[in-house]
Each structure stands twice: as structure tokens, then as C-alpha cells.
Design a protein around this motif. Structure first.
Motif, short mmCIF file in Angstrom:
data_model
loop_
_atom_site.label_atom_id
_atom_site.label_comp_id
_atom_site.label_asym_id
_atom_site.label_seq_id
_atom_site.Cartn_x
_atom_site.Cartn_y
_atom_site.Cartn_z
N UNK A 470 0.85 -1.19 0.00
CA UNK A 470 0.00 0.00 0.00
C UNK A 470 0.89 1.24 0.00
N UNK A 471 0.56 2.21 -0.87
CA UNK A 471 1.39 3.41 -1.01
C UNK A 471 0.51 4.65 -1.13
N UNK A 472 0.20 5.31 0.00
CA UNK A 472 -0.52 6.59 -0.08
C UNK A 472 0.42 7.70 -0.54
N UNK A 473 -0.16 8.74 -1.18
CA UNK A 473 0.67 9.85 -1.67
C UNK A 473 -0.15 11.13 -1.68
N UNK A 474 0.57 12.25 -1.74
CA UNK A 474 -0.02 13.57 -1.91
C UNK A 474 0.90 14.38 -2.80
N UNK A 475 0.33 15.23 -3.65
CA UNK A 475 1.16 15.99 -4.57
C UNK A 475 0.51 17.31 -4.94
N UNK A 476 1.36 18.23 -5.41
CA UNK A 476 0.93 19.51 -5.96
C UNK A 476 1.72 19.74 -7.24
N UNK A 477 1.04 20.25 -8.29
CA UNK A 477 1.72 20.49 -9.57
C UNK A 477 1.09 21.67 -10.27
N UNK A 478 1.92 22.34 -11.08
CA UNK A 478 1.46 23.50 -11.85
C UNK A 478 1.69 23.26 -13.34
N UNK A 479 0.91 23.95 -14.16
CA UNK A 479 1.05 23.85 -15.61
C UNK A 479 0.88 25.22 -16.23
N UNK A 480 1.27 25.31 -17.51
CA UNK A 480 1.01 26.54 -18.25
C UNK A 480 0.85 26.22 -19.73
N UNK A 481 0.07 27.07 -20.42
CA UNK A 481 -0.07 27.02 -21.86
C UNK A 481 0.07 28.44 -22.41
N UNK A 482 0.97 28.67 -23.36
CA UNK A 482 1.08 30.02 -23.93
C UNK A 482 -0.24 30.42 -24.59
N UNK A 483 -0.57 31.69 -24.47
CA UNK A 483 -1.77 32.20 -25.11
C UNK A 483 -1.44 32.80 -26.46
N UNK A 484 -2.18 32.41 -27.48
CA UNK A 484 -1.97 32.93 -28.83
C UNK A 484 -3.03 33.97 -29.14
N UNK A 485 -2.61 35.10 -29.73
CA UNK A 485 -3.56 36.13 -30.12
C UNK A 485 -3.57 37.31 -29.16
N UNK A 486 -4.51 38.23 -29.40
CA UNK A 486 -4.61 39.45 -28.60
C UNK A 486 -6.07 39.75 -28.29
N UNK A 487 -6.26 40.65 -27.33
CA UNK A 487 -7.59 41.17 -27.02
C UNK A 487 -7.96 42.24 -28.05
N UNK A 488 -9.15 42.85 -27.89
CA UNK A 488 -9.61 43.86 -28.83
C UNK A 488 -8.64 45.05 -28.91
N UNK A 489 -8.05 45.42 -27.76
CA UNK A 489 -7.15 46.58 -27.76
C UNK A 489 -5.71 46.22 -28.11
N UNK A 490 -5.47 44.97 -28.54
CA UNK A 490 -4.15 44.56 -28.98
C UNK A 490 -3.26 44.00 -27.89
N UNK A 491 -3.78 43.85 -26.68
CA UNK A 491 -2.98 43.29 -25.58
C UNK A 491 -2.77 41.79 -25.80
N UNK A 492 -1.53 41.32 -25.84
CA UNK A 492 -1.30 39.87 -26.03
C UNK A 492 -1.88 39.07 -24.87
N UNK A 493 -2.41 37.89 -25.19
CA UNK A 493 -2.92 37.01 -24.15
C UNK A 493 -1.77 36.48 -23.29
N UNK A 494 -2.01 36.41 -22.00
CA UNK A 494 -1.05 35.85 -21.08
C UNK A 494 -1.16 34.32 -21.08
N UNK A 495 -0.13 33.62 -20.63
CA UNK A 495 -0.24 32.16 -20.55
C UNK A 495 -1.39 31.75 -19.64
N UNK A 496 -2.01 30.64 -19.99
CA UNK A 496 -3.03 30.04 -19.14
C UNK A 496 -2.34 29.16 -18.12
N UNK A 497 -2.63 29.36 -16.84
CA UNK A 497 -1.97 28.62 -15.77
C UNK A 497 -2.94 27.63 -15.12
N UNK A 498 -2.40 26.50 -14.73
CA UNK A 498 -3.19 25.51 -14.01
C UNK A 498 -2.44 25.03 -12.79
#
Length: 693
Positions: A470-498
Motif C-alpha cells: 500500500x502506497x498513499x501519496x499527496x502531490x501539488x503540480x502546476x502547468x502553463x499554456x502560452x496564449x496565442x492572439x490578442x484582445x480587442x485593444x491589442x494586448x497579447x494574451x497571457x499564458x493560461x496557468x493551471x
């Protein structure tokens, strides 16, 4: 390199010998570290740590689909191969590319082959691998950015190629099935010289088939040669190549909810109806790759690895008719067409150094790496204009405009990462961090936009393994995805974080060939793009999605005759923030991920008596209801599907008959909106004749 005994074959041979039957000797295959499997059970994996690690020590949910399971279920696509994995949903009917979600998040750009990403862009050129060319598939659920870079917080699908064998191995197969399906395959491998310094393997496939959708065909011709050079016991260099030609690569066929799962006064649209233009629509795909896997151990404590692959895909003559919203008469719809000519390239390089050392009573396995991923895509796009009667289409008055837009996409990512696995008695602490730099370039008809993004991700997990297994465990992890494109005012999208918190228990009982696991998780993704109601046609980043749930899985080789897989998954997914007026706020995203899923598969083979070699398999998959649009105004009904298999092994031969969706249930797999629903696979019957020597 590690030696792997194919225990199912060995068990068959031993029992048959006891019964006086003539058999082949057991097959021995040399496999890379972490590739060991037995029946339906794997004990080790490199997918969750990039080091050869027991699955019970990996503080994250990992499911392994073995080669034996793929053969037993006659898997024809990656979608089909992983449909018994908990928390994973697949469409299982789109032969263009795999459509996979895990824990409610899309994994369409999170598939890997031999540790390297199969990258795609936002269009339709997408690398696809046939499961016959694979030795195993590892499905990691939860963020993997620390090891692999940008990716979905839902996880990743990591495939392992069939590699050269140290012992001679040969097989040929023929398959046939409904929808005029005919397929021939071969898989040959072994040593080139007497000392086993040079090993080879070559795998090939030819397929011709209709599909359940009228006017849509599937054709494939593919071959994958590989060669391993081992000048000494410390060095291994494997050259890998592949070529795949799909003259008929399949077409997209979304259908409206009205006429499938919702009433339509004009009638019903069946799973056989193709709503596009059968005279103009077509798809042709050609793909090849070259690469290598290199490893050198300086001593028992320190080794280096480098994996490299270049892949090119041409998606030629891709035209696919799609419909917009239905008019009030529920039969007239606006028509648009994806008319693309694409040329996609992938270049991936992953360089690693692994060191094993002790600090007092603590054992370390440290990993350091640097990787580069680049994808480019040259796209020529056209479109069509007009309206069509969905129930009586006439395309003669539709205006087609080819090659109106030229687009060039280039995405590059550099990443440096480090990880340490610290072991002390029964404890294993896994910690890791990674820094990524991503650059996106997008040129449309000469107008270029560029943006650069960077992100730091990390994870930590703690496992304790009792003597009982038997092997119990606990973990924490983060992710990111680059954002492609811009908003209406031309601001580049920031990466999406998880980010994800996960706790669970894995159990590998002593004396059993089995692995049991259960996990609970809280997974969140922020900076999600939502509609900008103030500026139609644009999006903004105000969204956050939360997914909570738990999963359970059992993989057991109960005896040499009986193998079993069972799983259950519960998911509660919500959009916890969205743009002002966005109808998805507080709702469940229409990802096709239901709240409840369950599956089970059993296979029993007789090894004694007059009927030895005869086997039976049966499985059931329950997929609960899911929401069909962002506002959660209608649901996709649940469905229960039954699969079955009959097989007979005698000497060098295997005869098998498989049926998926045995009772031919017509069902919608998922919907993205009220005009984009997708039928799942009807009953599929495949017969197999295999000869091995």
C-alpha cells in the motif's frame, strides 16, 4: 537494457507443453527501462518522472495501456486504445485526429511519442500515430509541465514506439471488418549480427476501409523502420524513422442537436448521414519523421540521454463543409468550409542527465534537462458562402473561394528543468521545477504579430510505501499554456496557468500481478479566454475553471487465464469566473466530460483440455450525461456500450473476432454547441488472423 518476459506467452507455452501440445518457445523481448509490462499490468514507467520509476512511487495518476490490451481489444486508433482509462473521454469516430479529454480538459495538443511532443497548431494538420506501431500508451492525469513544458492541466498521452528486439520476432496479420475494412500488417525484429550489437525492427501497415459515415473513407499506408546500435553495454543509439500516407484521411461531420438528441420537426439525422458536400470535400495527408534515442551510462551512477525527432506533415486538399446555426425552419443553415492546404513541421530535442547518489541514508535520483520544441505551419485557406437545406442539400449555388488567405505560424519553446527523487526507507519525495520561454509568430497575408511569454512551474509529491504494497501519496503540480492572439485593444494574451492538488493510494499486493489505485484531485485553470460581449468576435482573459473529482482503477492478471480492468471516475467541473454577461459563468464547460463514467473488461482463456487456446473477452463502458453548450441549456444523454471478443490460439496462429458497441447503439458522444454535436462509433466488427514465428 532490461529483459522482459512476455508472461502471457510463457504461460501459454508452459501449460501447452504440460498438455503435450506443440508450441513455440517463449518470446523474449529487450525493452527500454520503464517499458516492462505483464498482461494488462505495468509495474514501472518513465512517463511520470522521465526516470525508470515504479508506478507505486509516482505521486500522480498514471494508467498504462499495454500491447496485450491493445491486441485483445483490436484497437484501431489511440482514441479506441485508451477508452477504458478512468477520467478520459474520447470521440472514437474521427479518423482525422484523436479527440481526447482528461479530467475535463482537452488533450489534443498533449500527445507524445517516445517522450517528445507531437505538436500541432490551431488548424488541422495534426500528427497521428497508428496504435499498431506502439508498444504501450501511458496516460498521465494532472499537470506535466514540469517535465514536458507547455500543456493542458488535464494531463498527457505518452506513447512508446515498438523498438528493436534482442531476440528474433516476426509476425504478419490480416484484419477484415464491416464497412468493407481490409488491413494487412507485419512486425519483424531481431539481431542483425551474432553478438547482438546491431538490432532491427520494421513494422508496416496497409488499410482500406469505408466508414459509418456515407462518402467518408479511410486509407493508410505506413511503415516504421528502426535500428539499434550497442557498441558496448553502456551505450545505446536507436535510429527511428516512419512514413505514413493517408490518401483518404477522413472528414469532420458535426451534426445539429435538433434532429439528433433534440426534436426536429423535419426528421432525424442518422449517424450515417454526411452533411457536407460529398463531391468537393476531401482530405489527403502525408507524414514522415526521422529521429534517434541515445543513452550512455558513464558508470552505475551517472548517465546521459538525448531524444531527437523531426516530423513533417502535409495536409493536402483538405476541404470540409460545416454548418452554422439552423434557421427557424430547423432545416436551413449557413454553410462555411475549411479549405486548407497545410505544411506542418515539428522539431523536438530533449537532452537529459541523470545522477544517482546518496547523502547519508537518503538515496537520490536527480534529473537535469534542457529541451527545445518548435512547430511551424504554412497554411493556405479558402472558404465558401451560401445556405443549404440540411435535409435536402444542394451545393450547386454555393460559392467557393479557394486560397484567399496565406498564413505562416511559428511557435518555439525552450525549457530547462530539474528534478530530484529522494528515497528514505519507505518514503519517496519527488520535487521538480522548470523555466520555460515561449515565442509565437503569426503572419497573415504579410501582416505579422509576435509575442514572447515565459513561465516557471513546479511540483512536489510525497509517497510512503508500506511493506504490504500500500502506497498513499499527496502531490501539488502546476502547468502553463502560452496564449496565442490578442484582445480587442491589442494586448497579447497571457499564458493560461493551471494547478492541481492530488491525494491518493496505490496498492500493489505482494504475490499478485496487479495494481490498484484511487485518487482525489482539485484542479484549476485561470486566464481562460472568454467571449468579449463589448466587442463581438474577440475574446478576453477573465475566466477560471475548477475541476474536482476522484478516480479509481484496477488492473489485474488474476491467473494465467483471467485478466481484468475496471475503473470509475467522478468529475465536478465548473466555470467559476467568466466575462460579464458570459453565459458559461457558474456552468459546466461543454467538454464532453460527464460527471460519472465507469468501465470494466474481462478476458478469460482456457489453457487445459480439448479447448485450450480458446478465449473470451467482454467489456462495458458507461458514459454519463454531459452538458451540450456553454449555457447548459441541454444535455447529451448517457450511453452504455458493450464490447466483446472471441479468440483462439493454436501453435503459431491466432484467430480473433472483436465487436465494439456490440448492440449497435446510436449515440452522440459529445456536443460543443447546439450546432456541433458528434456521433460516436456504431458497431464495429473486426476479424484478425495472425501468424508469429
Amino acid at each position: 537494457m532490461a529483459t522482459v518476459w512476455l508472461t502471457a506467452a510463457a504461460a501459454h507455452a508452459q501449460q501447452a507443453a504440460a498438455d503435450g501440445a506443440a508450441t513455440l518457445p517463449p518470446v523474449v523481448v529487450k525493452a527500454a527501462p520503464g517499458a516492462e509490462t505483464s498482461g494488462y499490468v505495468a509495474r514501472r514507467s518513465t512517463a511520470g518522472a522521465k526516470t525508470d520509476t515504479p508506478l507505486v512511487e509516482t505521486p500522480q495518476s498514471v494508467s498504462v495501456v499495454t500491447r496485450e490490451q491493445m491486441d485483445a481489444q483490436a484497437a484501431q486508433t489511440i482514441d479506441g486504445a485508451i477508452r477504458y482509462v478512468p477520467g478520459v473521454t474520447t470521440q472514437d469516430n474521427d479518423i482525422r485526429f484523436d479527440q481526447i479529454t482528461a479530467r475535463g480538459f482537452d488533450l489534443s495538443n498533449d500527445t507524445y511519442l517516445d517522450g517528445l511532443r507531437l505538436m500541432r497548431t490551431t488548424w488541422y494538420a495534426t500528427p497521428r500515430i497508428d496504435p499498431y506501431f506502439l508498444d504501450r500508451i501511458d496516460v498521465v492525469r494532472g499537470p506535466v509541465s514540469v517535465l514536458y513544458g507547455q500543456g493542458s492541466p488535464g494531463g498527457a498521452v505518452l506513447m512508446t514506439s515498438k523498438l528493436p528486439t534482442a531476440e528474433a520476432f516476426h509476425e504478419v496479420q490480416a484484419q477484415f471488418g464491416n464497412y468493407n475494412r481490409f488491413q494487412g500488417m507485419f512486425d519483424l525484429g531481431g539481431p542483425v549480427d551474432e553478438n547482438g550489437t546491431v538490432l532491427y525492427r520494421v513494422t508496416g501497415l496497409a488499410r482500406d476501409a469505408d466508414t459509418q459515415t456515407d462518402h467518408v473513407r479511410e486509407q493508410r499506408l505506413a511503415i516504421a523502420p528502426s535500428l539499434t546500435f550497442r557498441p558496448d553495454k553502456s551505450t545505446s543509439f536507436t535510429f527511428l524513422g516512419s512514413y505514413q500516407n493517408d490518401p483518404q484521411g477522413g472528414l469532420f461531420n458535426p451534426v445539429p442537436a435538433a434532429g439528433t438528441i433534440l426534436p426536429n420537426r423535419n426528421g432525424r439525422i442518422s449517424s450515417h448521414d454526411y452533411l457536407g458536400d460529398p463531391d468537393r470535400d476531401r482530405s489527403k495527408r502525408e507524414q514522415f519523421s526521422l529521429g534517434y534515442l541515445f543513452e550512455h551510462a558513464f558508470n552505475d551512477s551517472f548517465k546521459v540521454r538525448q531524444n531527437v525527432r523531426y516530423l513533417h506533415q502535409s495536409l493536402q486538399f483538405y476541404q470540409n463543409s460545416l454548418f452554422g446555426s439552423l434557421a427557424a425552419d430547423q432545416r436551413t443553415a449557413g454553410l462555411f468550409t475549411n479549405n486548407n492546404d497545410e505544411h506542418l513541421t515539428n522539431l523536438s530535442v530533449d537532452t537529459q542527465a541523470e545522477a544517482k547518489f546518496d547523502t547519508g541514508a537518503v538515496n537520490h535520483t536527480a534529473l537535469f534537462g534542457f529541451d527545445v520544441q518548435r512547430v511551424t505551419n504554412n497554411v493556405s485557406r479558402g472558404f465558401s458562402l451560401g445556405t443549404v437545406d440540411v435535409f435536402a442539400p444542394d451545393y450547386r449555388n454555393v460559392a467557393f473561394v479557394p486560397d484567399i488567405t496565406k498564413q505562416y505560424i511559428r511557435q518555439t519553446q525552450y525549457g530547462v528543468y530539474a528534478q530530484d527523487q529522494l528515497r528514505y526507507r519507505g518514503w519517496t519525495l519527488t520535487v521538480g521545477g522548470r523555466q520555460d520561454w515561449a515565442r509565437n509568430e503569426n503572419t497573415v497575408d504579410g501582416a505579422q504579430t509576435r509575442d514572447q511569454q515565459h513561465a516557471f512551474t513546479w511540483r512536489a509529491g510525497l509517497t510512503y510505501q508500506f511493506a504490504s504494497g500500500i502506497a498513499p501519496y499527496a502531490s501539488f503540480a502546476k502547468s502553463f499554456q502560452p496564449g496565442a492572439g490578442t484582445t480587442f485593444d491589442g494586448t497579447p494574451f497571457q499564458p493560461t496557468h493551471g494547478q492541481q492538488y492530488e491525494v491518493g493510494v496505490k496498492f500493489q499486493p505482494r504475490g499478485w500481478d496487479a495494481l490498484f489505485s484511487i485518487a482525489a484531485f482539485d484542479l484549476r485553470q485561470k486566464n481562460v479566454q472568454t467571449t468579449d460581449d463589448d466587442h463581438p468576435g474577440f475574446t478576453r482573459q477573465t475566466g477560471q475553471i475548477r475541476a474536482r473529482g476522484f478516480e479509481a482503477e484496477a488492473r489485474v492478471n488474476l491467473t494465467d487465464s483471467l485478466k481484468a480492468i475496471a475503473s470509475y471516475a467522478y468529475l465536478n467541473q465548473r466555470v467559476i469566473s467568466a466575462g460579464i454577461g458570459d453565459p458559461s459563468a457558474g456552468k459546466t464547460p461543454p467538454t464532453g466530460a460527464p460527471s460519472n463514467m465507469a468501465s470494466a473488461w474481462l478476458d478469460y482463456t482456457l489453457h487445459r483440455g480439448d479447448w485450450r487456446g480458446l478465449g473470451f473477452g467482454a467489456g462495458a463502458r458507461y458514459i454519463g450525461p454531459s452538458w451540450g453548450d456553454r449555457a447548459n441549456t441541454f444535455k447529451v444523454p448517457s450511453h452504455l456500450l458493450v464490447d466483446a471478443a472471441l479468440h483462439y490460439d493454436v501453435r503459431n496462429w491466432r484467430f480473433a473476432l472483436n465487436a465494439s458497441n456490440l448492440f449497435n447503439r446510436e449515440y452522440i458522444a459529445y456536443c460543443n454547441s447546439e450546432v456541433q454535436c458528434y456521433y460516436g462509433a456504431d458497431r464495429t466488427v473486426i476479424g484478425t488472423v495472425r501468424y508469429q514465428w
